[in-house]
Design a protein around this motif. Structure first.
Motif, PDB file in Angstrom:
ATOM      1  N   GLU A  74     -17.993 -17.182  82.065  1.00  0.00           N
ATOM      2  CA  GLU A  74     -17.605 -18.383  82.801  1.00  0.00           C
ATOM      3  C   GLU A  74     -18.245 -19.600  82.147  1.00  0.00           C
ATOM      4  OE1 GLU A  74     -17.443 -20.071  87.402  1.00  0.00           O
ATOM      5  OE2 GLU A  74     -18.562 -18.239  86.919  1.00  0.00           O
ATOM      6  N   THR A  75     -17.492 -20.677  82.045  1.00  0.00           N
ATOM      7  CA  THR A  75     -18.043 -21.935  81.555  1.00  0.00           C
ATOM      8  C   THR A  75     -18.544 -22.725  82.757  1.00  0.00           C
ATOM      9  OG1 THR A  75     -15.954 -23.135  81.709  1.00  0.00           O
ATOM     10  CG2 THR A  75     -16.377 -21.955  79.665  1.00  0.00           C
ATOM     11  N   LEU A  76     -19.850 -22.937  82.810  1.00  0.00           N
ATOM     12  CA  LEU A  76     -20.438 -23.681  83.924  1.00  0.00           C
ATOM     13  C   LEU A  76     -20.684 -25.146  83.568  1.00  0.00           C
ATOM     14  CD1 LEU A  76     -22.985 -20.961  85.125  1.00  0.00           C
ATOM     15  CD2 LEU A  76     -20.727 -21.504  86.084  1.00  0.00           C
ATOM     16  N   ASN A  77     -20.685 -25.435  82.290  1.00  0.00           N
ATOM     17  CA  ASN A  77     -20.920 -26.809  81.835  1.00  0.00           C
ATOM     18  C   ASN A  77     -19.863 -27.221  80.820  1.00  0.00           C
ATOM     19  OD1 ASN A  77     -21.930 -25.010  79.886  1.00  0.00           O
ATOM     20  ND2 ASN A  77     -23.396 -26.512  79.099  1.00  0.00           N
ATOM     21  N   GLY A  78     -18.604 -26.940  81.146  1.00  0.00           N
ATOM     22  CA  GLY A  78     -17.523 -27.347  80.265  1.00  0.00           C
ATOM     23  C   GLY A  78     -17.463 -28.868  80.142  1.00  0.00           C
ATOM     24  N   ARG A  79     -17.159 -29.338  78.963  1.00  0.00           N
ATOM     25  CA  ARG A  79     -17.078 -30.781  78.760  1.00  0.00           C
ATOM     26  C   ARG A  79     -15.881 -31.358  79.522  1.00  0.00           C
ATOM     27  NH1 ARG A  79     -15.547 -30.513  72.285  1.00  0.00           N
ATOM     28  NH2 ARG A  79     -13.740 -29.147  72.482  1.00  0.00           N
ATOM     29  N   LYS A  80     -15.999 -32.628  79.906  1.00  0.00           N
ATOM     30  CA  LYS A  80     -14.912 -33.306  80.619  1.00  0.00           C
ATOM     31  C   LYS A  80     -13.698 -33.440  79.716  1.00  0.00           C
ATOM     32  CE  LYS A  80     -15.173 -37.713  81.151  1.00  0.00           C
ATOM     33  NZ  LYS A  80     -15.607 -39.074  81.567  1.00  0.00           N
ATOM     34  N   SER A  89     -16.437 -21.549  72.947  1.00  0.00           N
ATOM     35  CA  SER A  89     -15.472 -20.812  72.125  1.00  0.00           C
ATOM     36  C   SER A  89     -15.530 -19.338  72.509  1.00  0.00           C
ATOM     37  CB  SER A  89     -15.788 -20.964  70.635  1.00  0.00           C
ATOM     38  OG  SER A  89     -15.880 -22.331  70.273  1.00  0.00           O
ATOM     39  N   LEU A  90     -14.378 -18.763  72.785  1.00  0.00           N
ATOM     40  CA  LEU A  90     -14.300 -17.358  73.171  1.00  0.00           C
ATOM     41  C   LEU A  90     -13.485 -16.603  72.135  1.00  0.00           C
ATOM     42  CD1 LEU A  90     -14.734 -15.022  75.186  1.00  0.00           C
ATOM     43  CD2 LEU A  90     -12.645 -15.795  76.360  1.00  0.00           C
ATOM     44  N   TYR A  91     -14.124 -15.624  71.501  1.00  0.00           N
ATOM     45  CA  TYR A  91     -13.420 -14.758  70.549  1.00  0.00           C
ATOM     46  C   TYR A  91     -13.064 -13.453  71.236  1.00  0.00           C
ATOM     47  CZ  TYR A  91     -12.472 -11.510  66.784  1.00  0.00           C
ATOM     48  OH  TYR A  91     -11.877 -10.562  65.987  1.00  0.00           O
ATOM     49  N   TYR A 123     -16.912 -12.235  71.761  1.00  0.00           N
ATOM     50  CA  TYR A 123     -18.102 -13.104  71.769  1.00  0.00           C
ATOM     51  C   TYR A 123     -17.775 -14.411  72.466  1.00  0.00           C
ATOM     52  CZ  TYR A 123     -22.488 -15.191  70.333  1.00  0.00           C
ATOM     53  OH  TYR A 123     -23.738 -15.767  70.349  1.00  0.00           O
ATOM     54  N   PHE A 124     -18.673 -14.820  73.358  1.00  0.00           N
ATOM     55  CA  PHE A 124     -18.559 -16.079  74.080  1.00  0.00           C
ATOM     56  C   PHE A 124     -19.617 -17.021  73.526  1.00  0.00           C
ATOM     57  CE2 PHE A 124     -19.585 -18.646  77.989  1.00  0.00           C
ATOM     58  CZ  PHE A 124     -18.359 -19.277  78.102  1.00  0.00           C
ATOM     59  N   LYS A 125     -19.184 -18.047  72.798  1.00  0.00           N
ATOM     60  CA  LYS A 125     -20.101 -18.947  72.106  1.00  0.00           C
ATOM     61  C   LYS A 125     -20.271 -20.235  72.908  1.00  0.00           C
ATOM     62  CE  LYS A 125     -20.989 -20.963  67.542  1.00  0.00           C
ATOM     63  NZ  LYS A 125     -20.512 -21.036  66.140  1.00  0.00           N
ATOM     64  N   ARG A 126     -21.495 -20.500  73.297  1.00  0.00           N
ATOM     65  CA  ARG A 126     -21.799 -21.678  74.109  1.00  0.00           C
ATOM     66  C   ARG A 126     -22.007 -22.918  73.234  1.00  0.00           C
ATOM     67  NH1 ARG A 126     -23.630 -17.172  76.603  1.00  0.00           N
ATOM     68  NH2 ARG A 126     -23.216 -17.017  78.849  1.00  0.00           N
ATOM     69  N   PRO A 127     -21.877 -24.113  73.834  1.00  0.00           N
ATOM     70  CA  PRO A 127     -21.973 -25.345  73.041  1.00  0.00           C
ATOM     71  C   PRO A 127     -23.260 -25.464  72.232  1.00  0.00           C
ATOM     72  CG  PRO A 127     -21.107 -25.824  75.218  1.00  0.00           C
ATOM     73  CD  PRO A 127     -21.513 -24.387  75.230  1.00  0.00           C
ATOM     74  N   GLU A 128     -24.382 -25.033  72.811  1.00  0.00           N
ATOM     75  CA  GLU A 128     -25.652 -25.172  72.103  1.00  0.00           C
ATOM     76  C   GLU A 128     -25.759 -24.259  70.894  1.00  0.00           C
ATOM     77  OE1 GLU A 128     -26.321 -22.607  75.839  1.00  0.00           O
ATOM     78  OE2 GLU A 128     -25.213 -24.426  75.293  1.00  0.00           O
ATOM     79  N   GLU A 129     -24.867 -23.298  70.773  1.00  0.00           N
ATOM     80  CA  GLU A 129     -24.857 -22.402  69.616  1.00  0.00           C
ATOM     81  C   GLU A 129     -24.061 -22.964  68.443  1.00  0.00           C
ATOM     82  OE1 GLU A 129     -24.385 -18.035  70.590  1.00  0.00           O
ATOM     83  OE2 GLU A 129     -23.710 -18.925  72.478  1.00  0.00           O
ATOM     84  N   ALA A 130     -23.283 -24.004  68.688  1.00  0.00           N
ATOM     85  CA  ALA A 130     -22.425 -24.561  67.637  1.00  0.00           C
ATOM     86  C   ALA A 130     -23.249 -25.467  66.719  1.00  0.00           C
ATOM     87  CB  ALA A 130     -21.277 -25.345  68.261  1.00  0.00           C
ATOM     88  N   ALA A 131     -23.328 -25.102  65.470  1.00  0.00           N
ATOM     89  CA  ALA A 131     -24.067 -25.922  64.509  1.00  0.00           C
ATOM     90  C   ALA A 131     -23.318 -27.224  64.249  1.00  0.00           C
ATOM     91  CB  ALA A 131     -24.260 -25.155  63.205  1.00  0.00           C
TER      92      ALA A 131
END
Length: 293
Positions: A74-80, A89-91, A123-131
């Motif tokens: 679940e995305t709890l802090n999805g961007r507006k 990002s969900l693979y 894999y569910f990749k959260r925003p803080e994981e994106a380089a």
């Protein structure tokens, strides 16, 4: 796919709700890449099976929950919206049953997929994981967020999102990735990739201009891209410039011979790499911290 009457590599939005962009390989004649963007209202569900494809679902705006036979997220802090943070990002690998539910009043997602004969973990990749990479210099500075970066545990898909400040150039100096080349050690120095550029502009009247051309100019096209447009890159070099006054976002999906971004520069413009004096102070335009605001 709704190809623009003037720009033959430009796909216009085809609906206001539901699937509003759809680029299918059966229509393009491509070997691998498919792309769609979809708007969903709160409580609406998208139920599907990936079958013989791997999928990457990119959150453009809003929140969702997803149940799959590989796990639940679940995305709890999805961007507006794309100018208010970094993507989740969900693979999803092949043969995955999933049900994605919109948890915000409006959910905006984009996803790319391609056939695969390999199995990789969901894999569910959260925003803080994106380089975050700041690429280029001077008025060719831009921000790249790695979503499914080269080396990501999948078969073919690559996805990045790029932010180009008002008036700046992007994907420049121009490069291409349409002919697989390896060096003497077998390292891929250019991959053969199909690519989509999916655009969002920070003001409704904004635009970007993109050129797609090859060495002998048998392909030499210009596209004026506006919000929710897609530019197709079947081959060749493909630079972009953001209209003055408008910050430009584009989401790239690529797939083809390798899970790679290896490319070759246009030799006419390669000298520009050594000419920059600094970087645009307006970037980064977005950060993961913005997702929590």
């Amino acid at each position: 796919m709704k190809i623009d009457k003037k720009y033959r590599l430009l796909s216009k939005p085809q609906a206001e709700k539901g699937i509003y962009q759809s680029i299918l390989r059966e229509e393009t004649g491509w070997q691998f890449l498919n792309f769609e963007a979809r708007l969903m209202e709160k409580g609406e569900k998208w139920t599907a099976n990936t079958r013989q494809n791997e999928y990457a679902i990119i959150l453009l705006g809003g929140n969702y929950s997803v149940k799959t036979d590989k796990g639940n997220w679940e995305t709890l802090n999805g961007r507006k919206d794309v100018f208010s943070g970094i993507a989740h990002s969900l693979y999803l690998p092949r043969n995955t049953e999933f049900e994605l539910t919109a948890e915000s009043s409006l959910l905006d997602i984009a996803y790319g997929w391609c056939e695969t004969d390999e199995d990789h973990p969901a894999y569910f990749k959260r925003p803080e994981e994106a380089a975050i990479e700041i690429r280029g210099g001077d008025n060719a500075s831009r921000q790249i967020n790695s979503l499914l970066q080269p080396g990501f545990d999948c078969h073919r898909l690559v996805s990045v999102e790029v932010y180009t400040p008002s008036g700046n150039w992007s994907s420049f100096p121009a490069h291409k990735h349409d002919s697989r080349q390896v060096d003497a050690d077998g390292k891929v120095v250019e991959a053969c990739l199909e690519e989509t550029y999916f655009y969002k502009i920070d003001k409704p009247q904004g635009f970007a201009i993109q050129q797609v051309y090859n060495d002998d100019r048998s392909l030499d096209e210009i596209a004026v891209a506006r919000n929710n447009d897609v530019v197709l890159v079947p081959e060749g070099y493909h630079p972009v410039v953001a209209g003055h006054g408008y910050n430009v976002y584009y989401l790239n999906f690529l797939t083809g011979s390798d899970q790679s971004l290896a490319n070759t520069d246009d030799p006419d413009h390669k000298w520009i790499y050594g000419s920059w004096k600094g970087r645009d102070p307006r970037i980064p335009i977005v950060t993961a911290e913005m997702n929590n605001q």
